[in-house]
Design a protein around this motif. Structure first.
Motif, PDB file in Angstrom:
ATOM      1  N   HIS A  27      64.164 -18.283  12.395  1.00 25.09           N
ATOM      2  CA  HIS A  27      63.199 -19.201  13.005  1.00 25.09           C
ATOM      3  C   HIS A  27      63.235 -20.584  12.351  1.00 25.09           C
ATOM      4  O   HIS A  27      62.203 -21.165  12.022  1.00 25.09           O
ATOM      5  CB  HIS A  27      61.788 -18.616  12.932  1.00 25.09           C
ATOM      6  CG  HIS A  27      61.631 -17.360  13.745  1.00 25.09           C
ATOM      7  ND1 HIS A  27      61.765 -16.104  13.192  1.00 25.09           N
ATOM      8  CD2 HIS A  27      61.373 -17.168  15.057  1.00 25.09           C
ATOM      9  CE1 HIS A  27      61.588 -15.186  14.137  1.00 25.09           C
ATOM     10  NE2 HIS A  27      61.362 -15.803  15.275  1.00 25.09           N
ATOM     11  N   SER A 223      54.375 -17.147  24.506  1.00 31.25           N
ATOM     12  CA  SER A 223      54.993 -18.204  23.698  1.00 31.25           C
ATOM     13  C   SER A 223      56.319 -17.769  23.093  1.00 31.25           C
ATOM     14  O   SER A 223      57.110 -18.606  22.662  1.00 31.25           O
ATOM     15  CB  SER A 223      54.039 -18.628  22.575  1.00 31.25           C
ATOM     16  OG  SER A 223      53.725 -17.522  21.740  1.00 31.25           O
ATOM     17  N   THR A 224      56.589 -16.463  23.051  1.00 35.70           N
ATOM     18  CA  THR A 224      57.862 -15.959  22.544  1.00 35.70           C
ATOM     19  C   THR A 224      58.415 -14.905  23.500  1.00 35.70           C
ATOM     20  O   THR A 224      57.689 -14.312  24.293  1.00 35.70           O
ATOM     21  CB  THR A 224      57.714 -15.317  21.152  1.00 35.70           C
ATOM     22  OG1 THR A 224      56.809 -14.205  21.231  1.00 35.70           O
ATOM     23  CG2 THR A 224      57.200 -16.320  20.135  1.00 35.70           C
ATOM     24  N   GLU A 253      61.383 -11.678  17.943  1.00 37.11           N
ATOM     25  CA  GLU A 253      60.770 -12.613  18.877  1.00 37.11           C
ATOM     26  C   GLU A 253      61.289 -14.023  18.610  1.00 37.11           C
ATOM     27  O   GLU A 253      61.344 -14.470  17.460  1.00 37.11           O
ATOM     28  CB  GLU A 253      59.245 -12.590  18.748  1.00 37.11           C
ATOM     29  CG  GLU A 253      58.616 -11.288  19.224  1.00 37.11           C
ATOM     30  CD  GLU A 253      58.827 -11.052  20.702  1.00 37.11           C
ATOM     31  OE1 GLU A 253      58.459 -11.939  21.501  1.00 37.11           O
ATOM     32  OE2 GLU A 253      59.365  -9.981  21.070  1.00 37.11           O
ATOM     33  N   ALA A 254      61.665 -14.709  19.686  1.00 30.22           N
ATOM     34  CA  ALA A 254      62.162 -16.076  19.602  1.00 30.22           C
ATOM     35  C   ALA A 254      61.316 -16.969  20.500  1.00 30.22           C
ATOM     36  O   ALA A 254      60.712 -16.493  21.466  1.00 30.22           O
ATOM     37  CB  ALA A 254      63.627 -16.127  20.046  1.00 30.22           C
ATOM     38  N   PRO A 255      61.244 -18.271  20.218  1.00 31.29           N
ATOM     39  CA  PRO A 255      60.461 -19.170  21.070  1.00 31.29           C
ATOM     40  C   PRO A 255      60.916 -19.087  22.532  1.00 31.29           C
ATOM     41  O   PRO A 255      62.106 -18.998  22.830  1.00 31.29           O
ATOM     42  CB  PRO A 255      60.754 -20.555  20.481  1.00 31.29           C
ATOM     43  CG  PRO A 255      61.078 -20.281  19.042  1.00 31.29           C
ATOM     44  CD  PRO A 255      61.808 -18.969  19.051  1.00 31.29           C
ATOM     45  N   ASN A 256      59.950 -19.112  23.438  1.00 28.39           N
ATOM     46  CA  ASN A 256      60.201 -18.959  24.866  1.00 28.39           C
ATOM     47  C   ASN A 256      60.468 -20.317  25.516  1.00 28.39           C
ATOM     48  O   ASN A 256      59.550 -21.127  25.638  1.00 28.39           O
ATOM     49  CB  ASN A 256      58.989 -18.285  25.523  1.00 28.39           C
ATOM     50  CG  ASN A 256      59.170 -18.083  27.016  1.00 28.39           C
ATOM     51  OD1 ASN A 256      60.236 -18.347  27.577  1.00 28.39           O
ATOM     52  ND2 ASN A 256      58.129 -17.599  27.666  1.00 28.39           N
ATOM     53  N   ARG A 358      56.389 -19.741  16.151  1.00 28.81           N
ATOM     54  CA  ARG A 358      57.707 -19.449  16.698  1.00 28.81           C
ATOM     55  C   ARG A 358      58.065 -17.972  16.606  1.00 28.81           C
ATOM     56  O   ARG A 358      59.088 -17.546  17.144  1.00 28.81           O
ATOM     57  CB  ARG A 358      58.777 -20.245  15.937  1.00 28.81           C
ATOM     58  CG  ARG A 358      58.586 -21.744  15.957  1.00 28.81           C
ATOM     59  CD  ARG A 358      59.548 -22.457  15.010  1.00 28.81           C
ATOM     60  NE  ARG A 358      60.927 -22.162  15.304  1.00 28.81           N
ATOM     61  CZ  ARG A 358      61.672 -22.816  16.181  1.00 28.81           C
ATOM     62  NH1 ARG A 358      61.137 -23.817  16.857  1.00 28.81           N
ATOM     63  NH2 ARG A 358      62.933 -22.493  16.393  1.00 28.81           N
ATOM     64  N   CYS A 359      57.216 -17.176  15.941  1.00 29.41           N
ATOM     65  CA  CYS A 359      57.618 -15.828  15.547  1.00 29.41           C
ATOM     66  C   CYS A 359      56.929 -14.696  16.296  1.00 29.41           C
ATOM     67  O   CYS A 359      57.408 -13.555  16.255  1.00 29.41           O
ATOM     68  CB  CYS A 359      57.357 -15.639  14.054  1.00 29.41           C
ATOM     69  SG  CYS A 359      58.152 -16.880  13.014  1.00 29.41           S
ATOM     70  N   TYR A 360      55.807 -14.956  16.938  1.00 28.88           N
ATOM     71  CA  TYR A 360      55.151 -13.905  17.711  1.00 28.88           C
ATOM     72  C   TYR A 360      54.338 -14.558  18.818  1.00 28.88           C
ATOM     73  O   TYR A 360      54.045 -15.752  18.781  1.00 28.88           O
ATOM     74  CB  TYR A 360      54.261 -13.016  16.821  1.00 28.88           C
ATOM     75  CG  TYR A 360      52.905 -13.607  16.477  1.00 28.88           C
ATOM     76  CD1 TYR A 360      51.760 -13.227  17.174  1.00 28.88           C
ATOM     77  CD2 TYR A 360      52.760 -14.553  15.459  1.00 28.88           C
ATOM     78  CE1 TYR A 360      50.513 -13.767  16.869  1.00 28.88           C
ATOM     79  CE2 TYR A 360      51.529 -15.092  15.150  1.00 28.88           C
ATOM     80  CZ  TYR A 360      50.408 -14.691  15.858  1.00 28.88           C
ATOM     81  OH  TYR A 360      49.174 -15.232  15.560  1.00 28.88           O
ATOM     82  N   SER A 361      53.973 -13.767  19.815  1.00 29.08           N
ATOM     83  CA  SER A 361      53.247 -14.298  20.966  1.00 29.08           C
ATOM     84  C   SER A 361      51.798 -14.527  20.576  1.00 29.08           C
ATOM     85  O   SER A 361      50.982 -13.600  20.578  1.00 29.08           O
ATOM     86  CB  SER A 361      53.339 -13.324  22.146  1.00 29.08           C
ATOM     87  OG  SER A 361      52.731 -13.867  23.288  1.00 29.08           O
TER      88      SER A 361
END
Length: 446
Positions: A27, A223-224, A253-256, A358-361
């Motif tokens: 991230h 968001s991810t 999880e990556a940014p959406n 950036r790491c979780y919704s």
């Protein structure tokens, strides 16, 4: 294997693929221009010529740097793979699968990949690679995307029976989003234009087929998005039980890039704590910052804090840091007292303004906390877990719209992870961050 003519280009492709993966899985923010980072013992430098919303960044020559930041050699992909492996193993706990004696490493993949002319440890299907190579202009890219959504994505969504994460990987992040990234890096089309087209198509799918709405709306509103990691993650292995080289990717999880953004996050509330606790924002006064700055400096330079915070800075730097926090919107630095005695330092923050976003919704009202018990004689007496419970309850009381209080202690900091657990936080998973892997700890509103 390879010829002397094409070896340099192939070497750069492999090194670039590894670097893109490492940046995504840790991230690490990427912008166009000079990029400097450390992977294990390796200092690297390159020029980001193309910054991609889907992570398909384009790099100039990737150099190994000396201690002064000067390039000394071109980063060979084998060296980069070894550095990623060493760093990933160090980030994980000793008993993690990635540290098993028979787990293998990315170097195993690389040695197998060379004669096969493979460049990416998480390669796309041959069909999608062919699309990314053959589409030659923006109009053709839009036509491909429309046909893909209608002919492939829609039927797959309507017939999907698995979980959301698996659907996201199989149908979206390792499908059209990856192709869009490759087309953008090739300069065929602006990624933002195709992403807008995909958002529009997905919105139409959800409207026309209500049964698919929950999956599609997750893709548009989260968001991810779930993607696959192949370099960093405690559960990674590079060899099967029979010893065969076989990378088994793990989810992260990556940014959406489809996310249009959340509502503006409110400021950080100052909770009221009971049970003998007090909490107040740090005061910065005078040319030297005053007593609070001196106190935080002393705590941060204490061995038991410095080993985990890595911020044993001079007092002048802490003066600047605390003044900057108080003058910004990201976090509020606080002093915590117990029965009239100052014992701990806290940073309270809105997740939406933090690297953790950036790491979780996350939700716009999610709040986070960093904690350091400053006084050595308060360690190991349950002070940390009691304080964390009081802070979590206080934050939820202070913001009735907040559903979660979160934290991200280093996975190696067992005492901190344990204190969060005793305070009622649950471990949601492991997340890669620049410089460390963290346990994502979440305190849910009851």
């Amino acid at each position: 294997m390879t010829s002397g003519v094409d070896l340099p280009g192939q070497s750069h492709q492999r090194a670039s693929a590894l670097l893109r993966r490492w940046l995504a899985e840790t991230h690490t923010p990427v912008v166009e221009g000079p990029l400097r980072l450390t992977v294990g013992a390796l200092r690297l430098g390159t020029e980001v010529g193309y910054s991609s919303p889907t992570g398909a960044h384009g790099f100039g020559t990737i150099h190994v740097l000396d201690d002064s930041g000067e390039p000394v050699a071109v980063a060979d992909p084998a060296l980069l793979a070894a550095a990623c492996s060493a760093d990933a193993r160090a980030r994980a706990l000793p008993d993690a699968p990635i540290n098993s004696a028979d787990a293998g490493s990315p170097v195993d993949w690389l040695m197998r990949a060379l004669p096969r002319r493979e460049f990416d440890p998480l390669a796309l299907s041959e069909e999608l690679v062919a699309v990314a190579r053959s589409v030659s202009d923006a109009d053709e890219a839009r036509r491909w995307l429309a046909a893909h959504v209608e002919g492939r994505l829609l039927p797959a969504v309507l017939g999907w029976e698995g979980d959301v994460a698996a659907a996201t990987v199989e149908l979206l992040t390792r499908g059209p989003l990856a192709v869009i990234g490759l087309l953008g890096r090739r300069g065929v089309v602006h990624e933002g234009d195709l992403l807008a087209e995909l958002r529009k198509w997905l919105g139409g799918v959800a409207e026309a087929h209500p049964g698919s709405a929950s999956l599609v709306e997750h893709w548009l509103a989260s968001s991810t998005l779930t993607d696959l990691a192949v370099l960093n993650g405690s559960d990674l292995r590079y060899r099967s039980n029979t010893g065969e080289v076989q990378i088994q990717p793990v989810r992260f999880e990556a940014p959406n890039p489809l996310w249009s953004g959340a509502a503006e996050a409110p400021g950080v509330p100052i909770p009221v704590l009971g049970g003998g606790w007090s909490l107040r924002p740090v005061e910065v006064v005078g040319s030297d910052g005053g007593p609070d700055v001196a106190l935080v400096h002393r705590w941060m330079n204490a061995e038991h804090v410095a080993v985990n915070w890595n911020q044993a800075w001079p007092v002048a730097q802490w003066h600047e840091e605390l003044a900057g926090q108080l003058g910004g919107q990201h976090s509020v630095p606080c002093i915590v007292g117990l029965d009239g005695r100052d014992v701990a330092y806290l940073e309270l923050y809105r997740v939406q303004r933090d690297k953790l976003a950036r790491c979780y919704s996350h939700d716009p009202h999610d709040l986070g906390v960093h904690i350091a018990i400053g006084e050595p004689d308060a360690i190991g007496r349950g002070v940390g877990s009691a304080l964390l419970r009081a802070v979590a309850d206080g934050l939820l009381d202070a913001d009735r719209d907040c559903r979660r209080v979160v934290a991200e202690p280093n996975v190696h900091n067992g005492a901190s992870v344990g204190a969060f657990g005793k305070a009622g936080f649950s471990r949601s998973g492991e997340i890669g961050l620049p410089g460390k892997n963290s346990a994502l700890m979440i305190f849910e509103r009851g």
